[in-house]
Design a protein around this motif. Structure first.
Motif, PDB file in Angstrom:
ATOM      1  N   UNK A 137      14.674  61.597  69.058  1.00  9.68           N
ATOM      2  CA  UNK A 137      15.126  60.780  67.932  1.00  9.68           C
ATOM      3  C   UNK A 137      14.240  60.981  66.702  1.00  9.68           C
ATOM      4  N   UNK A 138      12.952  61.173  66.904  1.00  9.06           N
ATOM      5  CA  UNK A 138      12.044  61.347  65.758  1.00  9.06           C
ATOM      6  C   UNK A 138      12.421  62.554  64.910  1.00  9.06           C
ATOM      7  N   UNK A 139      13.018  63.576  65.503  1.00  8.34           N
ATOM      8  CA  UNK A 139      13.448  64.751  64.740  1.00  8.34           C
ATOM      9  C   UNK A 139      14.457  64.355  63.668  1.00  8.34           C
ATOM     10  N   UNK A 140      15.428  63.530  64.053  1.00  6.89           N
ATOM     11  CA  UNK A 140      16.483  63.113  63.132  1.00  6.89           C
ATOM     12  C   UNK A 140      15.946  62.102  62.108  1.00  6.89           C
ATOM     13  N   UNK A 141      15.082  61.203  62.563  1.00  5.67           N
ATOM     14  CA  UNK A 141      14.488  60.213  61.642  1.00  5.67           C
ATOM     15  C   UNK A 141      13.636  60.926  60.599  1.00  5.67           C
ATOM     16  N   UNK A 142      12.915  61.943  60.995  1.00  9.92           N
ATOM     17  CA  UNK A 142      12.124  62.720  60.023  1.00  9.92           C
ATOM     18  C   UNK A 142      13.026  63.417  59.011  1.00  9.92           C
ATOM     19  N   UNK A 143      14.165  63.924  59.458  1.00  9.85           N
ATOM     20  CA  UNK A 143      15.105  64.567  58.534  1.00  9.85           C
ATOM     21  C   UNK A 143      15.631  63.559  57.514  1.00  9.85           C
ATOM     22  N   UNK A 144      15.934  62.346  57.970  1.00  8.33           N
ATOM     23  CA  UNK A 144      16.380  61.291  57.050  1.00  8.33           C
ATOM     24  C   UNK A 144      15.259  60.944  56.083  1.00  8.33           C
ATOM     25  N   UNK A 145      14.035  60.835  56.580  1.00  7.54           N
ATOM     26  CA  UNK A 145      12.886  60.535  55.718  1.00  7.54           C
ATOM     27  C   UNK A 145      12.661  61.600  54.666  1.00  7.54           C
TER      28      UNK A 145
END
Length: 159
Positions: A137-145
């Motif tokens: 999940x952190x991969x996608x959250x980082x992309x959003x960030x």
């Protein structure tokens, strides 16, 4: 609505609206700045991360009985069961950055703490729609960030 349509036409500029959609809140700011968030319609995607589903059924997927979720996660032939479920569960074709560039501002991020997509992977947080995502999940959250840092006048809501 007429004011928003006029603002859209006046600011799109490139003919296809692609750059407008990535910055629509900034460009329409004067129309929505004074409104409470609950008065603003935010375009969103359902099951935002389903473009990247693995073939592994997540632990505790969709409130299945624990024994069934564990059986499907660890023992089921993933290339058969998972592939069929992925066909039915995929609701998005664009990755999360492309969704944001297309004007999406509400992200439906469902998460599960599960063993990873490869048998024996360590437990971590993954996206979920019966199957877990290929990446944590952190991969996608980082992309959003990263997208949000590049678009500081855009508001993104995730739930």
């Amino acid at each position: 609505v007429a004011a928003a349509t006029a603002a859209t036409a006046a600011t799109a500029g490139d003919g296809d609206g692609a750059s407008f959609y990535a910055h629509w809140q900034e460009r329409l700011g004067s129309l929505v700045d004074a409104l409470p968030l609950l008065s603003v319609a935010l375009p969103g995607t359902h099951d935002t991360l389903t473009y990247d589903l693995s073939e592994r059924v997540a632990d505790n997927a969709n409130n299945l009985p624990a024994w069934l979720a564990a059986t499907l996660h660890e023992l089921a032939p993933q290339h058969v069961v998972g592939a069929f479920i992925r066909e039915q569960a995929t609701t998005q074709a664009l990755d999360v950055t492309a969704q944001l560039d297309a004007g999406v501002r509400f992200l439906d991020l469902r998460a599960v703490y599960s063993g990873g997509p490869a048998l024996g992977d360590a437990y971590d947080w993954y996206g979920l729609h019966m199957l877990e995502t290929n990446a944590k999940l952190t991969t996608y959250v980082r992309a959003v960030g990263a997208w949000a840092r590049a678009h500081p006048r855009e508001l993104v809501v995730a739930a």
